[in-house]
Design a protein around this motif. Structure first.
Motif, PDB file in Angstrom:
ATOM      1  N   UNK A 193       0.881  -1.304   0.014  1.00 32.12           N
ATOM      2  CA  UNK A 193       0.105   0.054   0.129  1.00 32.12           C
ATOM      3  C   UNK A 193       1.069   1.238   0.030  1.00 32.12           C
ATOM      4  N   UNK A 194       1.939   1.074   0.671  1.00 32.43           N
ATOM      5  CA  UNK A 194       2.867   2.340   0.614  1.00 32.43           C
ATOM      6  C   UNK A 194       3.380   2.546  -0.715  1.00 32.43           C
ATOM      7  N   UNK A 195       3.460   1.656  -1.581  1.00 33.43           N
ATOM      8  CA  UNK A 195       3.978   2.054  -3.233  1.00 33.43           C
ATOM      9  C   UNK A 195       2.967   3.156  -3.676  1.00 33.43           C
ATOM     10  N   UNK A 196       1.684   3.179  -3.296  1.00 33.23           N
ATOM     11  CA  UNK A 196       0.757   4.175  -3.804  1.00 33.23           C
ATOM     12  C   UNK A 196       1.082   5.440  -3.089  1.00 33.23           C
ATOM     13  N   UNK A 197       1.360   5.614  -2.031  1.00 36.57           N
ATOM     14  CA  UNK A 197       1.479   6.727  -1.262  1.00 36.57           C
ATOM     15  C   UNK A 197       2.814   7.109  -1.981  1.00 36.57           C
ATOM     16  N   UNK A 198       3.769   6.654  -1.937  1.00 34.82           N
ATOM     17  CA  UNK A 198       5.114   6.846  -2.545  1.00 34.82           C
ATOM     18  C   UNK A 198       4.905   7.484  -3.940  1.00 34.82           C
ATOM     19  N   UNK A 199       4.181   6.733  -4.946  1.00 34.34           N
ATOM     20  CA  UNK A 199       3.859   7.087  -6.120  1.00 34.34           C
ATOM     21  C   UNK A 199       3.096   8.536  -6.103  1.00 34.34           C
ATOM     22  N   UNK A 200       2.475   9.099  -5.100  1.00 38.06           N
ATOM     23  CA  UNK A 200       1.578  10.101  -5.234  1.00 38.06           C
ATOM     24  C   UNK A 200       2.399  11.321  -4.536  1.00 38.06           C
ATOM     25  N   UNK A 201       3.736  10.928  -4.256  1.00 35.79           N
ATOM     26  CA  UNK A 201       4.530  11.882  -3.606  1.00 35.79           C
ATOM     27  C   UNK A 201       4.666  12.146  -2.087  1.00 35.79           C
ATOM     28  N   UNK A 202       3.866  11.073  -1.420  1.00 28.74           N
ATOM     29  CA  UNK A 202       3.815  11.344  -0.010  1.00 28.74           C
ATOM     30  C   UNK A 202       4.628  11.002   0.779  1.00 28.74           C
ATOM     31  N   UNK A 203       4.804  11.479   1.874  1.00 27.92           N
ATOM     32  CA  UNK A 203       6.136  11.279   2.949  1.00 27.92           C
ATOM     33  C   UNK A 203       5.439  10.321   4.307  1.00 27.92           C
ATOM     34  N   UNK A 204       6.209   9.139   4.420  1.00 26.91           N
ATOM     35  CA  UNK A 204       5.756   8.326   5.466  1.00 26.91           C
ATOM     36  C   UNK A 204       5.920   9.258   6.763  1.00 26.91           C
ATOM     37  N   UNK A 205       5.052   9.050   7.770  1.00 23.25           N
ATOM     38  CA  UNK A 205       5.434   9.741   9.140  1.00 23.25           C
ATOM     39  C   UNK A 205       4.704  11.281   9.048  1.00 23.25           C
ATOM     40  N   UNK A 206       4.441  11.956   7.837  1.00 21.59           N
ATOM     41  CA  UNK A 206       3.958  13.237   7.777  1.00 21.59           C
ATOM     42  C   UNK A 206       2.580  13.279   7.047  1.00 21.59           C
ATOM     43  N   UNK A 207       2.478  12.636   5.810  1.00 22.06           N
ATOM     44  CA  UNK A 207       1.323  12.715   5.050  1.00 22.06           C
ATOM     45  C   UNK A 207       0.586  11.400   5.344  1.00 22.06           C
ATOM     46  N   UNK A 208       1.053  10.409   5.750  1.00 22.86           N
ATOM     47  CA  UNK A 208       0.409   9.175   6.308  1.00 22.86           C
ATOM     48  C   UNK A 208       1.390   8.479   7.518  1.00 22.86           C
ATOM     49  N   UNK A 209       0.634   7.550   8.058  1.00 31.27           N
ATOM     50  CA  UNK A 209       1.172   6.933   8.995  1.00 31.27           C
ATOM     51  C   UNK A 209       1.062   5.400   8.987  1.00 31.27           C
ATOM     52  N   UNK A 210       2.046   4.630   9.477  1.00 35.48           N
ATOM     53  CA  UNK A 210       1.992   3.189   9.546  1.00 35.48           C
ATOM     54  C   UNK A 210       2.074   2.601  10.737  1.00 35.48           C
ATOM     55  N   UNK A 211       1.022   2.144  11.405  1.00 38.18           N
ATOM     56  CA  UNK A 211       1.091   1.602  12.687  1.00 38.18           C
ATOM     57  C   UNK A 211       1.038   0.018  12.535  1.00 38.18           C
ATOM     58  N   UNK A 212       1.685  -0.756  13.488  1.00 37.35           N
ATOM     59  CA  UNK A 212       1.210  -2.293  13.382  1.00 37.35           C
ATOM     60  C   UNK A 212      -0.114  -2.534  13.710  1.00 37.35           C
ATOM     61  N   UNK A 213      -0.868  -3.468  13.097  1.00 41.90           N
ATOM     62  CA  UNK A 213      -2.152  -3.699  13.275  1.00 41.90           C
ATOM     63  C   UNK A 213      -2.381  -3.820  14.813  1.00 41.90           C
ATOM     64  N   UNK A 214      -3.352  -3.283  15.330  1.00 43.20           N
ATOM     65  CA  UNK A 214      -3.705  -3.223  16.640  1.00 43.20           C
ATOM     66  C   UNK A 214      -3.546  -4.722  17.575  1.00 43.20           C
ATOM     67  N   UNK A 215      -2.820  -4.792  18.353  1.00 42.67           N
ATOM     68  CA  UNK A 215      -2.658  -5.965  19.213  1.00 42.67           C
ATOM     69  C   UNK A 215      -1.642  -7.070  18.607  1.00 42.67           C
ATOM     70  N   UNK A 216      -0.790  -6.422  17.556  1.00 41.94           N
ATOM     71  CA  UNK A 216       0.066  -7.178  16.935  1.00 41.94           C
ATOM     72  C   UNK A 216       1.394  -6.667  16.704  1.00 41.94           C
ATOM     73  N   UNK A 217       1.624  -5.715  17.738  1.00 45.57           N
ATOM     74  CA  UNK A 217       2.874  -4.951  18.029  1.00 45.57           C
ATOM     75  C   UNK A 217       4.161  -5.990  18.380  1.00 45.57           C
ATOM     76  N   UNK A 218       5.220  -5.758  17.486  1.00 45.11           N
ATOM     77  CA  UNK A 218       6.158  -6.851  17.682  1.00 45.11           C
ATOM     78  C   UNK A 218       6.127  -8.008  16.821  1.00 45.11           C
ATOM     79  N   UNK A 219       4.986  -8.262  16.434  1.00 42.92           N
ATOM     80  CA  UNK A 219       4.714  -9.409  15.441  1.00 42.92           C
ATOM     81  C   UNK A 219       4.835  -9.226  14.116  1.00 42.92           C
TER      82      UNK A 219
END
Ligand code: BGC
Length: 416
Positions: free
Chosen positions: A266-292
């Protein structure tokens, strides 16, 4: 020599490949979204730079089901491509058919045994010989967030399933699509496996989807996972049916939706749209699966070829894919992380850095698990059985979670 003859000779020379051993590689893949195409174009360019001809064999359809059907037809007619995107245990199935070539020479020369995590080496080998080259490591258990939409709705990034539903309520109340989803079986299964991982934890997830333990498959945790899937359905818009995954990502990019549950392609689409991780969009581990970390490793399996120059081109393809240059530019565009353990990650974005850190950590405990929805955990028959049960459940608002869990165990038992 007359003029005509001279001209013909000159044009023939200009048509000759750059070096004598140049050949052709035909590569079957399903990287057809805007972002995916940018990624695969980088491979084509690196191959063409070496004088080889790239014959693109792209078959649209996220998750690759359509591509696999086309590949089987080509293979049955005795005319497979040089390389195909084949993953996980499927590689063994193709190996058993005796159709795959041997990449050991390239692997020895580049030291693949040393460069790759042992779990990856096992998947790429058939009967102790390398038959496929790994491209990347995708993480499936991600939640993608549009922070601007979240701020407008007064929602906070969730860490637990309860918080996920609380954020979804806020987004819905504020008039947004809470969860962007595309109604296709592999997408339903992608969401379902993250819910299952969150509820069951990695060990029980493993028992269910790798050991295919019928007790866990039909047990209380799985019933809960189906219940959570039913609840989640209420936060998806009415137009989701048939939508492609990148269409769903587009809803977040355009500020119409707040969240998407999807692997990091999914990040490939954000990158292609010129968006920046951590600023224009956020990625978080799926709830309850942190560390997995549910992994999905793309790989190109190589078919046996008769022509010497095409065989050399195929080896160059494998060599290029494992090279650091490709690993960096491809994975930056694809959203995945490099498969080489020695890759310098300093120029990668925040999501990739987090992914690599979690991958390394999860590899040291039970947290590293194969994705069922993306063909890493079990055979394509088991995967198909899970898709059927999950999608039928998802599309039937009256379906009963307990019955679905029993059906899951029965459907898997039937294809073993
Ligand atoms: C593949 C990815 C691809 C995604 C969407 C996954 O199964 O591993 O490379 O981007 O499907 O098509």
């Amino acid at each position: 020599m007359n003029v005509f003859f001279r001209l013909t000779a000159v044009s023939l020379v200009s048509l000759l490949p750059l070096h004598a051993s140049a050949g052709e590689v035909e590569v079957l893949h399903w990287w057809t979204s805007g972002g995916e195409k940018r990624a695969v174009d980088t491979l084509q360019q690196l191959i063409e730079k070496q004088g080889h001809t790239w014959k693109d064999f792209a078959v649209a359809g996220g998750g690759g089901e359509a591509a696999m059907t086309v590949l089987k037809t080509r293979a049955v007619s005795g005319n497979p491509p040089s390389a195909a995107q084949i993953k996980g245990p499927d590689i063994q199935e193709w190996g058993e058919l005796g159709l795959l070539g041997n990449l050991d020479e390239v692997a020895d020369e580049q030291g693949w045994d040393r460069l790759l995590p042992p779990q990856v080496v096992d998947v790429m080998k058939y009967q102790d010989n390398y038959v496929a080259v790994p491209v990347n490591v995708h993480r499936v258990n991600w939640l993608w967030i549009n922070p601007e939409v979240f701020a407008k709705a007064g929602a906070t990034p969730p860490n637990t399933l309860d918080e996920l539903f609380a954020a979804a309520d806020k987004l819905r109340e504020a008039g947004y699509i809470a969860i962007a989803h595309g109604g296709q079986p592999w997408q339903d299964a992608t969401v379902f496996e993250s819910l299952a991982l969150s509820i069951l934890g990695p060990q029980e997830y493993h028992k269910a989807f790798v050991d295919l333990d019928s007790k866990v498959l039909s047990g209380p945790g799985m019933v809960q996972a189906f219940s959570a899937l039913a609840k989640l359905r209420g936060y998806i818009d009415a137009d989701a049916a048939g939508r492609d995954w990148n269409g769903a990502t587009g809803l977040l990019i355009d500020g119409k939706a707040g969240m998407q549950i999807m692997g990091d392609w999914a990040k490939s689409e954000w990158t292609a749209a010129g968006k920046v991780a951590g600023k224009d969009y956020q990625c978080v581990p799926f709830p309850g699966t942190q560390g997995d970390f549910t992994f999905n490793i793309d790989s190109l399996a190589m078919f046996l070829l008769s022509k010497g120059e095409n065989r050399r081109a195929q080896e160059d393809l494998a060599r290029t894919v494992m090279g650091s240059e490709f690993q960096e530019i491809f994975n930056k565009n694809k959203g995945s992380i490099p498969v080489r353990l020695d890759q310098d990650m300093s120029s990668f974005d925040a999501c990739a850095q987090r992914s690599m850190a979690d991958f390394r950590e999860a590899a040291g405990n039970d947290g590293l698990q194969p994705s069922l929805a993306h063909g890493m955990a079990a055979s394509s028959y088991v995967q198909g059985a899970v898709f059927d049960v999950v999608t039928n459940f998802f599309n039937d608002p009256k379906a009963d979670p307990e019955r679905a869990a029993r059906q899951l165990a029965a459907a898997i038992a039937a294809v073993q």
